[in-house]
Design a protein around this motif. Structure first.
Motif, PDB file in Angstrom:
ATOM      1  N   THR A  78       0.933  -1.369  -0.272  1.00 30.95           N
ATOM      2  CA  THR A  78       0.205  -0.107  -0.101  1.00 30.95           C
ATOM      3  C   THR A  78       0.764   1.345   0.054  1.00 30.95           C
ATOM      4  OG1 THR A  78      -1.739  -1.083   1.190  1.00 30.95           O
ATOM      5  CG2 THR A  78      -1.751   1.342   1.319  1.00 30.95           C
ATOM      6  N   GLY A  79       0.516   2.297  -0.930  1.00 31.21           N
ATOM      7  CA  GLY A  79       1.204   3.419  -0.878  1.00 31.21           C
ATOM      8  C   GLY A  79       0.916   4.196   0.649  1.00 31.21           C
ATOM      9  N   GLY A  80       1.877   4.563   1.207  1.00 28.43           N
ATOM     10  CA  GLY A  80       1.480   4.898   2.743  1.00 28.43           C
ATOM     11  C   GLY A  80       0.713   6.486   2.463  1.00 28.43           C
ATOM     12  N   GLY A  81       1.022   7.027   1.368  1.00 26.97           N
ATOM     13  CA  GLY A  81       0.471   8.627   1.326  1.00 26.97           C
ATOM     14  C   GLY A  81      -0.874   8.720   0.571  1.00 26.97           C
ATOM     15  N   TYR A  82      -1.592   7.647   0.187  1.00 30.66           N
ATOM     16  CA  TYR A  82      -2.542   7.655  -0.598  1.00 30.66           C
ATOM     17  C   TYR A  82      -4.078   7.720   0.258  1.00 30.66           C
ATOM     18  CZ  TYR A  82       0.439   6.067  -4.363  1.00 30.66           C
ATOM     19  OH  TYR A  82       1.419   6.141  -5.541  1.00 30.66           O
ATOM     20  N   GLY A 100     -12.003 -13.365   7.359  1.00 28.80           N
ATOM     21  CA  GLY A 100     -12.134 -14.479   8.585  1.00 28.80           C
ATOM     22  C   GLY A 100     -10.410 -14.255   8.966  1.00 28.80           C
ATOM     23  N   GLY A 101      -9.831 -13.330   8.792  1.00 22.33           N
ATOM     24  CA  GLY A 101      -8.659 -13.315   9.268  1.00 22.33           C
ATOM     25  C   GLY A 101      -7.404 -13.632   8.760  1.00 22.33           C
ATOM     26  N   ARG A 102      -7.444 -13.045   7.442  1.00 21.32           N
ATOM     27  CA  ARG A 102      -6.404 -13.500   6.589  1.00 21.32           C
ATOM     28  C   ARG A 102      -5.408 -12.288   5.798  1.00 21.32           C
ATOM     29  NH1 ARG A 102      -8.399 -15.961   2.213  1.00 21.32           N
ATOM     30  NH2 ARG A 102     -10.557 -15.584   2.925  1.00 21.32           N
ATOM     31  N   LEU A 103      -5.694 -11.106   6.383  1.00 15.88           N
ATOM     32  CA  LEU A 103      -5.156  -9.998   5.440  1.00 15.88           C
ATOM     33  C   LEU A 103      -3.936  -9.776   6.155  1.00 15.88           C
ATOM     34  CD1 LEU A 103      -5.550  -7.343   3.769  1.00 15.88           C
ATOM     35  CD2 LEU A 103      -5.902  -6.381   6.117  1.00 15.88           C
ATOM     36  N   ILE A 104      -3.071  -9.464   5.435  1.00 15.43           N
ATOM     37  CA  ILE A 104      -1.627  -8.936   5.863  1.00 15.43           C
ATOM     38  C   ILE A 104      -1.438  -7.372   5.502  1.00 15.43           C
ATOM     39  CG2 ILE A 104       1.079  -8.713   5.141  1.00 15.43           C
ATOM     40  CD1 ILE A 104       0.350 -11.690   4.887  1.00 15.43           C
ATOM     41  N   LEU A 105      -1.384  -6.512   6.337  1.00 23.20           N
ATOM     42  CA  LEU A 105      -1.477  -5.071   5.955  1.00 23.20           C
ATOM     43  C   LEU A 105      -0.011  -4.535   5.507  1.00 23.20           C
ATOM     44  CD1 LEU A 105      -2.354  -2.216   5.662  1.00 23.20           C
ATOM     45  CD2 LEU A 105      -2.217  -1.991   8.192  1.00 23.20           C
ATOM     46  N   GLY A 106       0.378  -4.623   4.068  1.00 29.92           N
ATOM     47  CA  GLY A 106       1.692  -4.372   3.616  1.00 29.92           C
ATOM     48  C   GLY A 106       1.593  -2.980   3.188  1.00 29.92           C
ATOM     49  N   ILE A 107       2.612  -2.118   3.491  1.00 34.33           N
ATOM     50  CA  ILE A 107       2.623  -0.809   3.334  1.00 34.33           C
ATOM     51  C   ILE A 107       4.281  -0.273   3.117  1.00 34.33           C
ATOM     52  CG2 ILE A 107       3.070  -0.108   5.949  1.00 34.33           C
ATOM     53  CD1 ILE A 107       0.974   2.284   5.145  1.00 34.33           C
ATOM     54  N   GLY A 108       4.186   0.813   2.422  1.00 35.19           N
ATOM     55  CA  GLY A 108       5.416   1.410   1.997  1.00 35.19           C
ATOM     56  C   GLY A 108       5.296   2.950   2.049  1.00 35.19           C
ATOM     57  N   SER A 109       6.370   3.574   1.525  1.00 37.81           N
ATOM     58  CA  SER A 109       6.175   4.940   1.424  1.00 37.81           C
ATOM     59  C   SER A 109       5.691   5.446  -0.034  1.00 37.81           C
ATOM     60  CB  SER A 109       7.603   5.643   1.515  1.00 37.81           C
ATOM     61  OG  SER A 109       8.550   5.150   0.738  1.00 37.81           O
ATOM     62  N   THR A 152     -10.007  -9.405  14.043  1.00 35.08           N
ATOM     63  CA  THR A 152      -9.989 -10.957  14.193  1.00 35.08           C
ATOM     64  C   THR A 152      -8.744 -11.535  14.928  1.00 35.08           C
ATOM     65  OG1 THR A 152      -9.379 -12.001  12.153  1.00 35.08           O
ATOM     66  CG2 THR A 152     -11.922 -11.233  12.500  1.00 35.08           C
ATOM     67  N   ARG A 153      -7.751 -10.743  14.744  1.00 31.25           N
ATOM     68  CA  ARG A 153      -6.260 -11.108  15.032  1.00 31.25           C
ATOM     69  C   ARG A 153      -5.451  -9.932  15.134  1.00 31.25           C
ATOM     70  NH1 ARG A 153      -3.002 -14.063  10.131  1.00 31.25           N
ATOM     71  NH2 ARG A 153      -3.438 -12.581   8.531  1.00 31.25           N
ATOM     72  N   HIS A 154      -4.342  -9.989  15.435  1.00 37.32           N
ATOM     73  CA  HIS A 154      -3.314  -9.213  15.350  1.00 37.32           C
ATOM     74  C   HIS A 154      -2.879  -9.012  13.841  1.00 37.32           C
ATOM     75  CE1 HIS A 154       0.418  -6.826  15.285  1.00 37.32           C
ATOM     76  NE2 HIS A 154       0.972  -7.861  14.590  1.00 37.32           N
ATOM     77  N   ILE A 155      -3.193  -7.975  13.047  1.00 39.02           N
ATOM     78  CA  ILE A 155      -3.150  -7.894  11.462  1.00 39.02           C
ATOM     79  C   ILE A 155      -1.729  -7.748  11.220  1.00 39.02           C
ATOM     80  CG2 ILE A 155      -3.458  -6.752   9.252  1.00 39.02           C
ATOM     81  CD1 ILE A 155      -6.169  -5.955  10.673  1.00 39.02           C
ATOM     82  N   PRO A 156      -0.744  -8.855  10.598  1.00 39.19           N
ATOM     83  CA  PRO A 156       0.594  -8.703  10.436  1.00 39.19           C
ATOM     84  C   PRO A 156       0.803  -7.377   9.442  1.00 39.19           C
ATOM     85  CG  PRO A 156      -0.492 -11.033   9.883  1.00 39.19           C
ATOM     86  CD  PRO A 156      -1.481 -10.231  10.149  1.00 39.19           C
ATOM     87  N   ILE A 157       1.787  -6.794  10.035  1.00 38.79           N
ATOM     88  CA  ILE A 157       2.124  -5.524   9.124  1.00 38.79           C
ATOM     89  C   ILE A 157       3.414  -5.874   8.621  1.00 38.79           C
ATOM     90  CG2 ILE A 157       2.880  -3.090   9.193  1.00 38.79           C
ATOM     91  CD1 ILE A 157       1.228  -2.811  11.562  1.00 38.79           C
ATOM     92  N   LEU A 158       3.261  -5.735   7.172  1.00 40.92           N
ATOM     93  CA  LEU A 158       4.509  -5.970   6.226  1.00 40.92           C
ATOM     94  C   LEU A 158       4.908  -4.432   5.856  1.00 40.92           C
ATOM     95  CD1 LEU A 158       4.749  -8.541   3.239  1.00 40.92           C
ATOM     96  CD2 LEU A 158       5.382  -5.861   3.056  1.00 40.92           C
ATOM     97  N   ILE A 159       6.328  -4.269   5.964  1.00 39.90           N
ATOM     98  CA  ILE A 159       6.919  -2.768   5.590  1.00 39.90           C
ATOM     99  C   ILE A 159       8.020  -3.277   4.521  1.00 39.90           C
ATOM    100  CG2 ILE A 159       8.215  -0.783   6.106  1.00 39.90           C
ATOM    101  CD1 ILE A 159       6.990  -0.827   8.685  1.00 39.90           C
ATOM    102  N   GLY A 160       7.991  -2.751   3.295  1.00 40.55           N
ATOM    103  CA  GLY A 160       8.459  -2.893   2.161  1.00 40.55           C
ATOM    104  C   GLY A 160       9.604  -1.639   2.219  1.00 40.55           C
ATOM    105  N   GLY A 161      10.901  -2.150   1.761  1.00 42.04           N
ATOM    106  CA  GLY A 161      11.905  -1.240   1.691  1.00 42.04           C
ATOM    107  C   GLY A 161      13.220  -1.525   2.658  1.00 42.04           C
ATOM    108  N   GLY A 162      14.450  -0.756   2.339  1.00 48.09           N
ATOM    109  CA  GLY A 162      15.601  -1.245   3.241  1.00 48.09           C
ATOM    110  C   GLY A 162      16.398   0.057   3.459  1.00 48.09           C
TER     111      GLY A 162
END
Length: 264
Positions: A78-82, A100-109, A152-162
């Motif tokens: 996900t584009g963080g500023g959108y 049913g608890g299967r989302l990963i929240l991926g985000i970057g800048s 439904t759960r702790h939604i895993p947060i994925l952050i892309g970049g280095g």
């Protein structure tokens, strides 16, 4: 901590005007045994005709949440500023419930200037976009804690970049999954920096799952030796050829690690 090897598909919603083809590709991937199906958060194609067919990320994730049964789903990334960060948290919570608890929240800048210019967002600089993401991350986490009903759960947060100065400190503080880019040497260098940032944040680096693009079956074991256990195959429209994905799934099945133990 031992993690299983997981294979993702990044289904790039570009150059295919018939959404039914995208929907059917998700089903083909789930039937093939993929662990995660990602899309991406762009408004225009990155490859091929720059003004070709394209669909929006989060409305699509809501549809995938209904049509799939087993796979995790999310945006890479996900584009963080959108979007307003509180709204994004609510959207994530809603898709979490639909799935049913299967989302990963991926985000970057964010980085694709055409997206910003055409949709009226301020592009700024790489530094200003990272600063905005750093401002938004605590708001996202805070809003997730306030929503009723709760996820439904702790939604895993994925952050892309280095980036060592801004991105990796955010990974250390907020991420459950770190998606890195570049060759093995780059990942090894950034991984050492991340370990330092985790120490600063009071976390163990082993708590963060490591993710990267699929390097092929021959190279993948070397990446696993570096601690990477999530690999994603990218496919674009209009045809969505899944041959490489099947190769990655077959490799996973031949090299599966034991399941996680001792985790709540």
């Amino acid at each position: 901590m031992t993690r299983p090897i997981r294979i993702g598909l990044q289904l790039q919603p570009q150059q295919q005007p018939d959404y039914g083809v995208i929907r059917d590709t998700v089903l083909r991937a789930e039937d093939a045994g993929v662990d995660i199906v990602f899309n991406w958060d762009h408004f225009y194609p990155l490859y091929g005709d720059p003004d070709g067919a394209h669909f929006e990320c989060w409305t699509m994730l809501g549809a995938w949440a209904e049509q799939t049964e087993r796979v995790e789903i999310g945006a890479l990334v996900t584009g963080g500023g959108y979007r307003n960060p509180d709204l994004l948290a609510d959207m994530a919570r809603t898709v979490d419930h639909i799935s049913g608890g299967r989302l990963i929240l991926g985000i970057g800048s964010g980085w694709f200037e055409k997206d910003y210019d055409e949709y009226g967002y301020e592009f700024g600089t790489k530094g200003s976009r990272l600063d905005l993401l750093a401002e938004y991350m605590p708001r996202i986490v805070n809003r997730l804690g306030k929503l009723n009903p709760q996820p439904t759960r702790h939604i895993p947060i994925l952050i892309g970049g280095g980036g060592p100065k801004k991105t990796l400190p955010m990974v250390a503080k907020y991420a459950d999954i770190w998606h890195s880019f570049g060759e093995m040497e780059t990942h090894a260098e950034k991984s050492e920096i991340l370990a330092q940032r985790c120490a600063d944040a009071g976390r163990r680096p082993e708590e963060i799952e490591r993710s990267t693009s699929w390097p092929g079956a021959e190279a993948a074991p070397s990446y696993v030796d570096l601690g990477i256990t999530q690999f994603t195959v990218g496919v674009g429209g209009p045809d969505y050829d899944l041959d490489e994905l099947r190769e990655a799934i077959a490799w996973r099945d031949e090299n599966s690690a034991p399941p996680l133990t001792g985790l709540s």
